[in-house]
Write an enzyme that holds these catalytic residues in place. Structure first.
Site, PDB file in Angstrom:
ATOM      1  N   GLU A 240      59.884 -71.797  39.552  1.00 22.13           N
ATOM      2  CA  GLU A 240      58.445 -72.420  39.426  1.00 22.13           C
ATOM      3  C   GLU A 240      58.237 -73.596  38.336  1.00 22.13           C
ATOM      4  O   GLU A 240      58.919 -73.613  37.136  1.00 22.13           O
ATOM      5  CB  GLU A 240      57.310 -71.483  38.785  1.00 22.13           C
ATOM      6  CG  GLU A 240      55.962 -71.973  38.458  1.00 22.13           C
ATOM      7  CD  GLU A 240      55.383 -72.736  39.723  1.00 22.13           C
ATOM      8  OE1 GLU A 240      54.757 -73.716  39.301  1.00 22.13           O
ATOM      9  OE2 GLU A 240      55.235 -72.143  40.965  1.00 22.13           O
TER      10      GLU A 240
ATOM     11  N   TYR B  48      59.201 -71.876  44.236  1.00 20.00           N
ATOM     12  CA  TYR B  48      57.772 -72.037  44.240  1.00 20.00           C
ATOM     13  C   TYR B  48      57.338 -70.729  43.967  1.00 20.00           C
ATOM     14  O   TYR B  48      56.005 -70.363  44.544  1.00 20.00           O
ATOM     15  CB  TYR B  48      56.978 -72.834  45.487  1.00 20.00           C
ATOM     16  CG  TYR B  48      57.708 -73.919  45.951  1.00 20.00           C
ATOM     17  CD1 TYR B  48      57.672 -75.292  45.427  1.00 20.00           C
ATOM     18  CD2 TYR B  48      58.855 -73.678  47.166  1.00 20.00           C
ATOM     19  CE1 TYR B  48      58.389 -76.338  46.150  1.00 20.00           C
ATOM     20  CE2 TYR B  48      59.338 -74.657  47.762  1.00 20.00           C
ATOM     21  CZ  TYR B  48      59.116 -76.130  47.192  1.00 20.00           C
ATOM     22  OH  TYR B  48      59.989 -77.101  47.724  1.00 20.00           O
TER      23      TYR B  48
ATOM     24  N   ASP C 255      57.275 -70.564  49.432  1.00 20.15           N
ATOM     25  CA  ASP C 255      55.857 -70.638  49.366  1.00 20.15           C
ATOM     26  C   ASP C 255      55.471 -72.138  48.758  1.00 20.15           C
ATOM     27  O   ASP C 255      54.854 -72.351  47.823  1.00 20.15           O
ATOM     28  CB  ASP C 255      55.261 -69.735  48.555  1.00 20.15           C
ATOM     29  CG  ASP C 255      53.706 -69.563  48.803  1.00 20.15           C
ATOM     30  OD1 ASP C 255      53.133 -70.378  49.788  1.00 20.15           O
ATOM     31  OD2 ASP C 255      53.191 -69.113  47.792  1.00 20.15           O
TER      32      ASP C 255
ATOM     33  N   GLN D  34      45.894 -67.112  44.855  1.00 23.63           N
ATOM     34  CA  GLN D  34      45.114 -67.175  46.089  1.00 23.63           C
ATOM     35  C   GLN D  34      43.565 -66.901  46.158  1.00 23.63           C
ATOM     36  O   GLN D  34      43.168 -65.954  45.174  1.00 23.63           O
ATOM     37  CB  GLN D  34      45.720 -66.149  47.173  1.00 23.63           C
ATOM     38  CG  GLN D  34      47.155 -66.215  47.404  1.00 23.63           C
ATOM     39  CD  GLN D  34      47.413 -67.389  48.514  1.00 23.63           C
ATOM     40  OE1 GLN D  34      46.400 -67.819  49.120  1.00 23.63           O
ATOM     41  NE2 GLN D  34      48.767 -67.771  48.575  1.00 23.63           N
TER      42      GLN D  34
ATOM     43  N   CYS E  47      50.804 -73.043  54.134  1.00 27.44           N
ATOM     44  CA  CYS E  47      49.483 -73.263  54.339  1.00 27.44           C
ATOM     45  C   CYS E  47      49.162 -74.425  55.131  1.00 27.44           C
ATOM     46  O   CYS E  47      47.919 -74.934  55.304  1.00 27.44           O
ATOM     47  CB  CYS E  47      48.678 -73.172  52.995  1.00 27.44           C
ATOM     48  SG  CYS E  47      49.558 -74.766  51.897  1.00 27.44           S
TER      49      CYS E  47
END
Length: 432
Positions: free
Chosen positions: A305, A281, A358, A248, A385
């Site tokens: 992932e 994810y 995510d 992030q 997001c």
């Protein structure tokens, strides 16, 4: 009307993507043509110049003059991005930088609520908060938060962000949203090869400079700078991550998201420490660790992932939970294989468990949502997001009987239009 013509407009609303909405030619009984205008605010009156009239449904324009300003207008936090700078020299990335912080957050909340209503087909309560936890708070003006910045390099070797709504590099003397150390590192870059350069400041405070020149090749960047392993910290926990890998960008984001997800699951009452959980994810294991902290040492989570190096780091980062493992795979391909090989006991454990998603900005999509719902978990946590992708996927979840009464928005990108959101869904519908 043609490109270059000027209009006097009243701004009515905000739209997804950091632009604002006016209507030209609206009269009694007529709504008029939609005109999208950046760099303004609802309630303002502006003189605008048309820059795109190619679409039948809407035009685009740029502000020439603000003739009646909103009380929420402020001097831009990035001087070069102010209206006083011609658009061709105005850097992008801070499209809400002229708006008071409280007003920015009210606009972002409105955008999320509008997406949930128009695209998600449901009215839902949305709360919005700033980044910050008990371990750290944002600066009063919400600047100096970016610990990762990507700049572009043109064919002359000039370095900087793209000009607003273009692919033309503009040089800048300041980066007010970045940490002071990253701003200082930018000032000493000099000329570079055409492509990109990333500036990364992990928890140790030292800025890494990662050149990404254009080579016309595909595949992951294997340069030593990209693959250097750095350490990030969330509370007392360390996370190994490649310097060029995903983490992030806001210095408080990882801790804020961890706290938000943890508190939301506690409120839902749906988290079972003895169940089986999935972290999709999963990156380097940030949310799998949050689930582990909720459930204790016996927590069973599978983190999935697509990036093999991130998976390798996740394996190390999640070592405190022996029953948790990280796997490499594309989520849309991994889920059907997982469902096919699921034992009855694991299926029962997952039915009491939590699946956390995510996804990237495009969202999870119908195929993944259908597969997740098909596993029938007790709870789904969706970290998003992009409000439009979130609303679309929440609608698909609702078709499967999963719903939420509340969406929590977090302002992890102050002075830009971007916003993060967290939703906890349960099969109990809006009681979840």
């Amino acid at each position: 009307m043609d490109v270059g013509d000027q209009l006097d407009l009243r701004i009515d609303d905000v739209a997804h993507g950091g632009v604002f909405v006016a209507r030209h030619g609206a009269g009694e009984g007529e709504r008029g043509r939609v005109v999208f205008v950046p760099d303004t605010l609802p309630g303002e009156e502006v003189r605008a110049r048309l820059v795109d009239t190619s679409k039948k449904a809407f035009w685009r324009a740029e502000v020439v003059e603000v003739t009646r300003a909103s009380p929420d207008r402020r001097p831009h936090v990035w001087r070069q991005a102010d209206l006083a700078t011609p658009p061709a020299n105005r850097p992008g990335g801070a499209d809400f930088g002229h708006i008071a912080l409280d007003a920015q957050r009210a606009l972002k909340r409105r955008v999320v609520e509008d997406a949930l209503r128009r695209i998600g087909g449901a009215e839902r309560e949305v709360t919005i908060v700033s980044a910050g936890t008990s371990a750290g708070t944002e600066s009063p003006d919400a600047t100096r938060w970016r610990t990762r910045v990507s700049l572009h390099v043109d064919d002359r070797g000039a370095v900087g962000p793209y000009a607003v709504r273009s692919h033309r590099v503009v040089t800048v003397t300041e980066l007010p949203l970045a940490t002071p150390e990253i701003e200082e590192a930018m000032s000493s870059l000099g000329r570079l090869q055409k492509g990109r350069v990333d500036l990364v400041q992990p928890a140790d405070g030292r800025v890494r400079v990662i050149p990404r020149p254009e080579h016309g090749r595909r595949g992951p960047d294997q340069s030593p700078e990209t693959r250097e392993v750095v350490t990030e910290r969330v509370g007392g926990r360390a996370f190994r991550v490649d310097a060029g890998g995903f983490w992030q960008v806001h210095r408080l984001a990882a801790a804020t998201l961890t706290e938000t997800v943890t508190q939301a699951l506690r409120r839902s009452g749906a988290f079972d420490p003895d169940a089986l959980h999935l972290d999709l994810y999963g990156g380097v294991g940030l949310f799998a660790a949050a689930l582990g902290d909720l459930g204790g040492a016996r927590t069973r989570t599978i983190s999935v992932e697509s990036d093999a190096r991130a998976t390798a780091h996740a394996t190390e980062n999640l070592a405190a939970w022996p029953a948790t493992r990280a796997e490499t795979g594309r989520v849309d391909r991994w889920l059907p294989r997982f469902a096919q090989g699921l034992s009855r006991s694991d299926a029962d454990a997952l039915a009491r468990g939590t699946i956390l998603l995510d996804p990237p900005r495009a969202g999870a999509g119908r195929e993944v949502v259908d597969a997740v719902a098909g596993l029938a978990p007790a709870a789904v946590v969706y970290v998003a997001c992009d409000p439009v992708a979130l609303a679309r996927d929440l609608r698909t979840f609702r078709d499967h009987g999963y719903d939420t009464a509340r969406v929590e928005a977090i302002d992890l990108f102050p002075h830009s239009h971007h916003v993060e959101a967290v939703a906890v869904l349960t099969a109990e519908g809006t009681r979840g």
